[in-house]
Write a protein that holds these residues in place. Sequence first.
Motif, PDB file in Angstrom:
ATOM      1  N   UNK A 164     -15.396  10.691   4.369  1.00 57.92           N
ATOM      2  CA  UNK A 164     -16.081  10.209   3.149  1.00 57.92           C
ATOM      3  C   UNK A 164     -15.074   9.776   2.092  1.00 57.92           C
ATOM      4  N   UNK A 165     -13.994  10.560   1.942  1.00 54.26           N
ATOM      5  CA  UNK A 165     -12.959  10.208   0.960  1.00 54.26           C
ATOM      6  C   UNK A 165     -12.254   8.912   1.371  1.00 54.26           C
ATOM      7  N   UNK A 203     -10.538   3.465   0.315  1.00 52.87           N
ATOM      8  CA  UNK A 203     -10.035   2.189   0.832  1.00 52.87           C
ATOM      9  C   UNK A 203     -10.966   1.034   0.480  1.00 52.87           C
ATOM     10  N   UNK A 204     -10.368  -0.054   0.020  1.00 51.05           N
ATOM     11  CA  UNK A 204     -11.123  -1.232  -0.418  1.00 51.05           C
ATOM     12  C   UNK A 204     -10.967  -2.337   0.629  1.00 51.05           C
ATOM     13  N   UNK A 263      -1.592  -1.460   2.342  1.00 51.17           N
ATOM     14  CA  UNK A 263      -2.635  -2.142   3.104  1.00 51.17           C
ATOM     15  C   UNK A 263      -2.547  -1.848   4.590  1.00 51.17           C
ATOM     16  N   UNK A 264      -3.696  -1.539   5.172  1.00 52.09           N
ATOM     17  CA  UNK A 264      -3.841  -1.361   6.624  1.00 52.09           C
ATOM     18  C   UNK A 264      -4.484  -2.623   7.168  1.00 52.09           C
ATOM     19  N   UNK A 265      -3.880  -3.216   8.200  1.00 50.68           N
ATOM     20  CA  UNK A 265      -4.395  -4.473   8.748  1.00 50.68           C
ATOM     21  C   UNK A 265      -5.419  -4.168   9.846  1.00 50.68           C
ATOM     22  N   UNK A 310      -7.618  -3.152   4.725  1.00 42.58           N
ATOM     23  CA  UNK A 310      -8.158  -2.024   3.961  1.00 42.58           C
ATOM     24  C   UNK A 310      -7.065  -1.615   2.985  1.00 42.58           C
ATOM     25  N   UNK A 311      -7.365  -1.696   1.692  1.00 40.26           N
ATOM     26  CA  UNK A 311      -6.363  -1.446   0.657  1.00 40.26           C
ATOM     27  C   UNK A 311      -6.528  -0.055   0.060  1.00 40.26           C
TER      28      UNK A 311
END
Length: 197
Positions: free
Chosen positions: A23-24, A29-30, A51-53, A106-107
């Motif tokens: 949930x967190x 992550x945006x 950032x996760x790609x 995902x930022x």
Amino acid sequence: MITPLIHYIQEHATFPLSETDISLLEEAFIPKKLRKRQFLLQEGEVCKYIAFIVKGATRQYTVDEKGYEHVLNLCIENWWTSDRESFHKETPSIYNIDAWEETELLLLPKANGYYERVNIIPAFNEMRIKLDDNQHMAVQKRLNMAQNYTADYRYEELTKLYPEFLQRFPQHIIASYLGITKETLSRIRHQHLKKAS
């Protein structure tokens, strides 16, 4: 869109993710989409995200006074990208990071305490420590390669370690990443094709 990140964390950690942890992560992550050549970070800006790609490819590079690009990092799915120094010290970045393909990210922002809160998650923290260690070893190896090995050898290693880079990025970017000229890369590739045939 958070699912690939959850899988990634679970693959790289021995601690399980609880429902509260997930949930967190969903809250922190945006999701962000970039068009090809759209910037995630430009030189002079402060890096506000790690950032996760999820999908796509990015490159991290500097531009010298003559306008030449020098590629530091190439990143694809399930890799992380950011300027860590700018992110942690809140100083202007010397790097550009842009999308080389249509890219979904995902930022994780530093603002609102999300970075600190996510780092308390045992699985995320374990994953981050492993990644930091791997990144440190990769940087050492790359510096050693640049100082002590021929262009041919560096290209050979790239084909073994990251063959997908050769499919996803054009020659001029690969050449810059290897620290060689386009002409040298073209010669090396030609020699490799001759050997293979």
